[in-house]
Design a protein around this motif. Structure first.
Motif, mmCIF file in Angstrom:
data_model
loop_
_atom_site.group_PDB
_atom_site.id
_atom_site.type_symbol
_atom_site.label_atom_id
_atom_site.label_comp_id
_atom_site.label_asym_id
_atom_site.label_seq_id
_atom_site.Cartn_x
_atom_site.Cartn_y
_atom_site.Cartn_z
ATOM 1 N N ASN A 1 51.497 73.315 94.539
ATOM 2 C CA ASN A 1 52.457 74.365 94.187
ATOM 3 C C ASN A 1 53.573 73.819 93.299
ATOM 4 O OD1 ASN A 1 51.061 76.338 95.587
ATOM 5 N ND2 ASN A 1 52.251 76.076 97.467
ATOM 6 N N LEU A 2 54.002 72.585 93.557
ATOM 7 C CA LEU A 2 55.015 71.958 92.708
ATOM 8 C C LEU A 2 54.462 71.707 91.310
ATOM 9 C CD1 LEU A 2 57.773 70.664 92.301
ATOM 10 C CD2 LEU A 2 56.830 68.518 93.221
ATOM 11 N N LEU A 3 53.203 71.264 91.250
ATOM 12 C CA LEU A 3 52.565 71.048 89.951
ATOM 13 C C LEU A 3 52.484 72.350 89.177
ATOM 14 C CD1 LEU A 3 51.029 69.208 87.961
ATOM 15 C CD2 LEU A 3 48.918 69.803 89.204
ATOM 16 N N ARG A 4 52.115 73.443 89.861
ATOM 17 C CA ARG A 4 52.039 74.747 89.201
ATOM 18 C C ARG A 4 53.406 75.148 88.639
ATOM 19 N NH1 ARG A 4 50.401 77.841 93.135
ATOM 20 N NH2 ARG A 4 48.233 78.192 92.529
ATOM 21 N N TYR A 5 54.447 74.939 89.437
ATOM 22 C CA TYR A 5 55.795 75.283 88.986
ATOM 23 C C TYR A 5 56.157 74.495 87.723
ATOM 24 C CZ TYR A 5 60.892 75.324 88.829
ATOM 25 O OH TYR A 5 62.187 75.432 88.403
ATOM 26 N N ASN A 6 55.866 73.202 87.730
ATOM 27 C CA ASN A 6 56.215 72.356 86.585
ATOM 28 C C ASN A 6 55.413 72.721 85.342
ATOM 29 O OD1 ASN A 6 58.089 70.884 88.064
ATOM 30 N ND2 ASN A 6 56.598 69.335 88.691
ATOM 31 N N VAL A 7 54.122 73.002 85.519
ATOM 32 C CA VAL A 7 53.277 73.367 84.383
ATOM 33 C C VAL A 7 53.755 74.676 83.755
ATOM 34 C CG1 VAL A 7 50.956 74.104 83.701
ATOM 35 C CG2 VAL A 7 51.241 72.116 85.190
ATOM 36 N N VAL A 8 53.984 75.673 84.590
ATOM 37 C CA VAL A 8 54.424 76.977 84.084
ATOM 38 C C VAL A 8 55.779 76.858 83.382
ATOM 39 C CG1 VAL A 8 55.129 79.307 84.768
ATOM 40 C CG2 VAL A 8 53.080 78.284 85.770
ATOM 41 N N LYS A 9 56.623 75.956 83.845
ATOM 42 C CA LYS A 9 57.952 75.782 83.248
ATOM 43 C C LYS A 9 57.872 75.231 81.824
ATOM 44 C CE LYS A 9 62.468 73.624 84.011
ATOM 45 N NZ LYS A 9 63.217 74.887 83.913
ATOM 46 N N VAL A 10 56.931 74.318 81.567
ATOM 47 C CA VAL A 10 56.898 73.662 80.252
ATOM 48 C C VAL A 10 55.892 74.280 79.287
ATOM 49 C CG1 VAL A 10 57.652 71.493 81.259
ATOM 50 C CG2 VAL A 10 55.207 71.896 80.929
ATOM 51 N N THR B 1 47.259 61.305 75.922
ATOM 52 C CA THR B 1 46.449 62.436 75.494
ATOM 53 C C THR B 1 46.061 63.290 76.699
ATOM 54 O OG1 THR B 1 44.413 61.121 75.645
ATOM 55 C CG2 THR B 1 45.527 61.192 73.498
ATOM 56 N N TYR B 2 45.559 64.460 76.390
ATOM 57 C CA TYR B 2 45.178 65.404 77.452
ATOM 58 C C TYR B 2 43.664 65.472 77.553
ATOM 59 C CZ TYR B 2 44.997 69.744 80.152
ATOM 60 O OH TYR B 2 44.760 70.685 81.121
ATOM 61 N N ASP B 3 43.159 65.207 78.735
ATOM 62 C CA ASP B 3 41.725 65.300 79.000
ATOM 63 C C ASP B 3 41.505 66.387 80.042
ATOM 64 O OD1 ASP B 3 39.201 64.620 80.647
ATOM 65 O OD2 ASP B 3 38.981 63.367 78.862
ATOM 66 N N ARG B 4 40.747 67.415 79.684
ATOM 67 C CA ARG B 4 40.587 68.571 80.576
ATOM 68 C C ARG B 4 39.872 68.211 81.874
ATOM 69 N NH1 ARG B 4 40.347 74.107 77.283
ATOM 70 N NH2 ARG B 4 41.496 73.462 75.437
ATOM 71 N N ASP B 5 38.989 67.248 81.815
ATOM 72 C CA ASP B 5 38.283 66.849 83.036
ATOM 73 C C ASP B 5 39.211 66.059 83.954
ATOM 74 O OD1 ASP B 5 35.922 68.069 82.231
ATOM 75 O OD2 ASP B 5 35.244 66.286 81.143
ATOM 76 N N ILE C 1 45.443 75.563 86.484
ATOM 77 C CA ILE C 1 46.688 76.330 86.502
ATOM 78 C C ILE C 1 46.867 77.084 85.184
ATOM 79 C CG2 ILE C 1 49.211 76.124 86.548
ATOM 80 C CD1 ILE C 1 48.779 73.702 88.466
ATOM 81 N N LEU C 2 46.561 76.434 84.075
ATOM 82 C CA LEU C 2 46.680 77.076 82.765
ATOM 83 C C LEU C 2 45.749 78.275 82.655
ATOM 84 C CD1 LEU C 2 46.840 73.916 80.460
ATOM 85 C CD2 LEU C 2 48.716 75.450 81.032
#
Length: 204
Positions: free
Chosen positions: A73-82, A181-185, A193-194
């Motif tokens: 839930n904290l990760l979701r909050y941080n992702v949605v914020k940025v 870098t961003y790796d989807r896996d 979340i995205l």
């Protein structure tokens, strides 16, 4: 004579039935039937095409512990914020690339880069300074997901190699890596979340 007449009528009726079976009649329209649509002939009947919104079915997430639930839930909050910052930065950078491709004038290109740098600085100046370390790390990943280049290269393109090195050194002090870098896996939780938030990027 009467028998002949009956045969003629019978033949006419059979021909009509056969013609109807080969060419189905158009549906009768009512007073409210005003929507035009495509149809498909299926089993000798005209079936209208009905477009429905895409339905995405996701498995319910099951957490092993309450601590895992809180962490997610904290990760979701941080992702949605940025998310908005990464998306806006991507829009600005893509516009810069299009504008640079439209001119060969070096002075004009320098001005475009300077303007882009000012826009990104104005976008991030106030709120980015208040991001937590975790939020900053997520933002670095999402910028790469959005633009297909690292934050380090983004800074290098806008401010030059020397500034990018300085920013990278500062970032490393607080535990960031602008070259990440961003790796989807690997980032499957962030990606989930995205997708759940209905967010996507121009890279897809």
């Amino acid at each position: 004579m009467k028998l002949f007449g009956l045969l003629v009528v019978f033949c006419c009726l059979m021909g009509t039935v056969k013609a109807q079976s080969q060419h189905p009649a158009l549906p009768t329209l009512g007073k409210n039937d005003t929507i035009k649509t495509y149809v498909t002939l299926l089993d000798n009947e005209m079936v209208p095409w009905i477009v429905v919104p895409e339905v995405v079915i996701r498995a319910a997430r099951i957490f092993k512990t309450e601590a895992d639930r809180r962490a997610f839930n904290l990760l979701r909050y941080n992702v949605v914020k940025v998310i908005p910052y990464a998306h806006e930065a991507g829009d600005i950078y893509r516009k810069l690339q299009r504008d640079l491709a439209m001119t060969g004038d070096k002075d004009k290109q320098k001005q475009l880069i300077s303007d882009c740098n000012d826009k990104i600085k104005a976008l991030f100046k106030k709120d980015i300074e208040n991001l937590t370390i975790s939020q900053g790390d997520i933002l670095i990943k999402l910028v790469n997901r959005e633009t297909d280049i690292t934050t380090y290269n983004l800074v290098k393109d806008l401010k030059g190699w020397g500034t990018a090195m300085i920013y990278q050194s500062i970032a490393r002090i607080v535990g960031h890596n602008l070259k990440e870098t961003y790796d989807r896996d690997e980032q499957h939780d962030i990606e989930a979340i995205l997708q759940e938030a209905g967010y996507d990027s121009y890279r897809n």
